[in-house]
Every structure is written in C-alpha cells, then in structure tokens.
Design a protein around this motif. Sequence first.
Motif, PDB file in Angstrom:
ATOM      1  N   GLN A 159      -7.669  -8.415   4.395  1.00  0.00           N
ATOM      2  CA  GLN A 159      -8.128  -7.029   4.307  1.00  0.00           C
ATOM      3  C   GLN A 159      -9.135  -6.869   3.171  1.00  0.00           C
ATOM      4  O   GLN A 159     -10.143  -6.168   3.307  1.00  0.00           O
ATOM      5  CB  GLN A 159      -6.925  -6.095   4.079  1.00  0.00           C
ATOM      6  CG  GLN A 159      -5.964  -6.011   5.248  1.00  0.00           C
ATOM      7  CD  GLN A 159      -6.546  -5.196   6.383  1.00  0.00           C
ATOM      8  OE1 GLN A 159      -7.503  -4.463   6.202  1.00  0.00           O
ATOM      9  NE2 GLN A 159      -5.972  -5.339   7.571  1.00  0.00           N
ATOM     10  N   THR A 160      -8.833  -7.573   2.022  1.00  0.00           N
ATOM     11  CA  THR A 160      -9.751  -7.493   0.886  1.00  0.00           C
ATOM     12  C   THR A 160     -11.115  -8.078   1.242  1.00  0.00           C
ATOM     13  O   THR A 160     -12.168  -7.512   0.920  1.00  0.00           O
ATOM     14  CB  THR A 160      -9.159  -8.240  -0.312  1.00  0.00           C
ATOM     15  OG1 THR A 160      -7.880  -7.674  -0.632  1.00  0.00           O
ATOM     16  CG2 THR A 160     -10.065  -8.135  -1.515  1.00  0.00           C
ATOM     17  N   ARG A 166      -1.457  -9.560   4.582  1.00  0.00           N
ATOM     18  CA  ARG A 166      -2.755  -9.133   5.101  1.00  0.00           C
ATOM     19  C   ARG A 166      -3.743  -8.738   4.010  1.00  0.00           C
ATOM     20  O   ARG A 166      -4.905  -8.491   4.288  1.00  0.00           O
ATOM     21  CB  ARG A 166      -2.570  -7.959   6.064  1.00  0.00           C
ATOM     22  CG  ARG A 166      -1.863  -8.316   7.350  1.00  0.00           C
ATOM     23  CD  ARG A 166      -2.125  -7.261   8.419  1.00  0.00           C
ATOM     24  NE  ARG A 166      -1.663  -5.950   8.014  1.00  0.00           N
ATOM     25  CZ  ARG A 166      -0.460  -5.453   8.326  1.00  0.00           C
ATOM     26  NH1 ARG A 166       0.385  -6.194   9.024  1.00  0.00           N
ATOM     27  NH2 ARG A 166      -0.107  -4.245   7.926  1.00  0.00           N
ATOM     28  N   ILE A 167      -3.257  -8.680   2.756  1.00  0.00           N
ATOM     29  CA  ILE A 167      -4.127  -8.205   1.676  1.00  0.00           C
ATOM     30  C   ILE A 167      -5.378  -9.060   1.520  1.00  0.00           C
ATOM     31  O   ILE A 167      -6.490  -8.515   1.427  1.00  0.00           O
ATOM     32  CB  ILE A 167      -3.342  -8.104   0.351  1.00  0.00           C
ATOM     33  CG1 ILE A 167      -2.439  -6.866   0.382  1.00  0.00           C
ATOM     34  CG2 ILE A 167      -4.289  -8.044  -0.837  1.00  0.00           C
ATOM     35  CD1 ILE A 167      -1.544  -6.718  -0.817  1.00  0.00           C
ATOM     36  N   MET A 177       2.231  -6.521   4.831  1.00  0.00           N
ATOM     37  CA  MET A 177       1.050  -5.940   4.193  1.00  0.00           C
ATOM     38  C   MET A 177       0.498  -6.867   3.114  1.00  0.00           C
ATOM     39  O   MET A 177      -0.720  -7.023   2.976  1.00  0.00           O
ATOM     40  CB  MET A 177       1.413  -4.580   3.583  1.00  0.00           C
ATOM     41  CG  MET A 177       1.692  -3.500   4.615  1.00  0.00           C
ATOM     42  SD  MET A 177       2.172  -1.942   3.853  1.00  0.00           S
ATOM     43  CE  MET A 177       0.657  -1.505   3.012  1.00  0.00           C
ATOM     44  N   GLU A 230     -17.443  -5.250   4.152  1.00  0.00           N
ATOM     45  CA  GLU A 230     -17.864  -3.910   4.529  1.00  0.00           C
ATOM     46  C   GLU A 230     -18.621  -3.242   3.389  1.00  0.00           C
ATOM     47  O   GLU A 230     -19.658  -2.589   3.601  1.00  0.00           O
ATOM     48  CB  GLU A 230     -16.654  -3.061   4.919  1.00  0.00           C
ATOM     49  CG  GLU A 230     -16.015  -3.476   6.230  1.00  0.00           C
ATOM     50  CD  GLU A 230     -14.753  -2.679   6.503  1.00  0.00           C
ATOM     51  OE1 GLU A 230     -14.380  -1.862   5.625  1.00  0.00           O
ATOM     52  OE2 GLU A 230     -14.139  -2.870   7.572  1.00  0.00           O
ATOM     53  N   MET A 249     -12.386  -8.416   4.221  1.00  0.00           N
ATOM     54  CA  MET A 249     -13.068  -7.530   5.156  1.00  0.00           C
ATOM     55  C   MET A 249     -13.616  -6.306   4.434  1.00  0.00           C
ATOM     56  O   MET A 249     -14.725  -5.842   4.715  1.00  0.00           O
ATOM     57  CB  MET A 249     -12.101  -7.099   6.264  1.00  0.00           C
ATOM     58  CG  MET A 249     -11.688  -8.228   7.202  1.00  0.00           C
ATOM     59  SD  MET A 249     -10.502  -7.679   8.449  1.00  0.00           S
ATOM     60  CE  MET A 249     -11.483  -6.481   9.320  1.00  0.00           C
ATOM     61  N   ARG A 250     -12.854  -5.828   3.480  1.00  0.00           N
ATOM     62  CA  ARG A 250     -13.294  -4.638   2.752  1.00  0.00           C
ATOM     63  C   ARG A 250     -14.524  -4.955   1.899  1.00  0.00           C
ATOM     64  O   ARG A 250     -15.479  -4.160   1.833  1.00  0.00           O
ATOM     65  CB  ARG A 250     -12.156  -4.129   1.869  1.00  0.00           C
ATOM     66  CG  ARG A 250     -12.466  -2.824   1.166  1.00  0.00           C
ATOM     67  CD  ARG A 250     -12.702  -1.723   2.185  1.00  0.00           C
ATOM     68  NE  ARG A 250     -13.005  -0.474   1.550  1.00  0.00           N
ATOM     69  CZ  ARG A 250     -12.087   0.425   1.189  1.00  0.00           C
ATOM     70  NH1 ARG A 250     -10.806   0.168   1.428  1.00  0.00           N
ATOM     71  NH2 ARG A 250     -12.434   1.545   0.620  1.00  0.00           N
TER      72      ARG A 250
END
Length: 435
Positions: A321-322, A317-318, A314, A328, A324-325
């Motif tokens: 993911q961050t 992937r932060i 995790m 978004e 991508m977030r």
Amino acid sequence: MNENALSLYELNALVKRSINSCMPDTYWLQAELSDVRSNYSGHCYLEFVQKEPRGNNLIAKARGTIWSNVYRLLKPYFEEETGQAFVAGIKVMVQVSVEFHELYGYSLTVQDIDPTYTLGDMARRRREILKQLEEEGVLTLNKELELPLLAQRIAVISSATAAGYGDFCNQLLHNPYGYVFYPRLFPAIMQGDRVERTVIAALDAINAQRDNWDAVVIIRGGGATSDLSGFDTYDLAANCAQFPLPIITGIGHERDDTVLDSVAHTRVKTPTAAAEFLINHLNDTAETLEDYASSILHAVSARMEKEKTRLARMIERIPMQTKMRLKEEHYRQERLVRQLEVGLQSRLVREKHRLLMVEKQLGISSQTRLVKETHRLQLVEQQLKSASPEQLLKRGYSITLRNGKAVTDASALKAGDELTTRFAKGEIKSIVTQK
C-alpha cells in the motif's frame, strides 16, 4: 261463655301435635343466615331468612337451633369444607326438623348441613364479582404490570404478630444466595370482618409512597380457612386489581382461589412461598445478567480475534500500500509539476505580452512627455535669456560692483570706495568722492 274455648297452652299443644303428625320427617332447607349466636352451653341460635329474588325485602323468616352436640361437629366440618366462617350473611342448605313448643313457638332444629351448596353460592358470588371487574375492564390490570427485575423493596401487608410474616422475613433474610431485600410491614387485620377495611387502608398508605416500593405482598399465616371470606369482597378486589404496583398474595388458601388471588399479579400458597418467589425472581435476574455478561465477554473476545486478524492483514498490506501510495504521490507530483510548468509558461507569455504593452505605452508616453518638456524648456530658456544681465546691459542698463559684488544701495558706500561699472561693451572704474 263458650265451654269449648281452648287455653293458649292447649291451642299450642294442638298445633304441636298437628305439626308432629303432619311433618314428622326432616327437610332440606335453602335459606340465608341473618343471625348466628352461640351461648356458654355450646348451643347455636339462628335466624333463617328468604328475600325477594330481585330485591332485598324479606318474604319469610324462621328461628333455628343447633344443639351443642350437633354444633360442635357441624361448625368445623362446614368451615373446613368451605373455607367460609359459619356466620351471618351466608347462604346454607341445612337439614331441619320442624318443631313447635308451647312456650317458644315455631322453630327449626338443624340436624345436618350441605357445604357444597354454600360452596356453590360462594363460587357464584366470586363469579359475579369477577364478571363485574371484567366488565369494568380492570380484572387483569395488576397481572399486566411488569414485576421489576430487581424487586427488593417489598411492602408487606400482614398482621404484625402473624407467624407467617415472621416466616416471610426470615426466608428473605437467610436466602441461600445472599440477596438483600428491604421489607416493611404495613399492618392490617387478616381475619374477621375488618379484613377488607384494614387491607384497603394499608394499600392506600403504600400508594401514597409507591415510588419507594417495587412490589406488594399480602400474606397471612396461622389462621383458620374459615377466615378467608374477607378476601372475597368486591371493594378489596377492585382496589388490588387497579393498584399501580404488582401484588403477590400468599394467604394460605390451597384449595380454591379467593377473588383477591384471582386479580393479584401472582398467587402463591403461603408466606414462605411468597418469599421463595421473590428470591427466585431475583435469582433469575442475576442468572440473566450473568448470561448477558458471558455473552458480552464471548462477543468481545470474538471481536478482538477478528480485529487482530484484520490488523495482521492490514500490516501485511502496508508495504504494498505504501509503495502504491508513493507511486501515486510521484505521479501526482509530476502532474502538478507539469501543470505548474504549463501555468508558468502561460503566465510568462501573458506577462511578456503585458510588458510589451507597457513598453509601447511607455514609449508613447515618453515621446509625448519629451515633446512637452522640450517645449517647456524652450520657454524657460527664452525667459532666462530675456532676464539675463547681458540682455539688460544691451538695453542700456549697467551694473556697479564693489569688491566683485553688485551695489544695490548707495547708502552702503563710503568715500574712497573703488567701484567698477560694467556696460554692454566695456567697463569703467571710479572712486567715491562724495555721497
């Protein structure tokens, strides 16, 4: 007087000779003992009886004797083989010789005994008791109870002076694992004809406080095996079979199970074995708990490793993911801005239209109000003109002034005051000479 008459002694002597001649051998006899007495000389005096097969009525009875030289061998042999005391109430097969004494009459002299017959009868009685309990549906009730995992509070039924009770307590106290037990004695008589009554009384006392106990132990040590008949009764077996706590028996009967052993939760041979059973049961529980603890520890360690690996993935992937977030969120904000712009544009159009409508309504209202107010002003103007001093003067009225102020009350004048009187056209001056 009949010269051929016999005396009683002669008649009895004749009977004796007849019996001796007709029945010179020994005979195996099946009968029940209704009376057993021994005297100071060591002789044993018996009474044999036979009852109706389907009733309790006597159909035959005879006296019997076991002379001391036979009795001192026969009694321990019988009791050792059967585990049953040589007492009234049991069925026996004995080898007898038929005797008739001129003074004491008919009797049977016991020469030998067959313990297997009594064993068979005892086994038959046990089978009958067990069958009755089974038909009543209570035979295995105590066996079906679950012995608590931590069986430490033990109610003990035994004789207070029995060596077996001391051995039992000592074994529990000095167990190699250091487990703590809480035994308490409920005294009873463990041999003789009072076994059944006193053991049932002890069970009743335990049942009155059954929440205080985990199990019941019935132990007996140091007594003869012939004293075990008290544990082969229906009432005692029925009480134990239906008792609400597990019953463990250790009454020192190694060869055959008594009826009590057959209905008890667990049967062991001796009091010491009963203590060992409880110690091993508690140790099995401890080992099971240790296995559970070890399994839990292993499961926790494995879960921790699994969660650690999952957390590491995790963390890796932060950043992605961050990113991508954030992307978004950027897209979402852009959509919101567009939506706001569209909304504002639409709102502006609606407000502009509303303002136009308001402006139009205000124009119409203002025009109407202006016409109304113009008409009202014209009326006021006309009223003002009608009430103006010039109009009044034109209608023939005049105004008298003193020092530039209108005089409305003649009493306010005095002689010598200079007055000015105005007319529609021109004015005159005068002096007050008289009021």
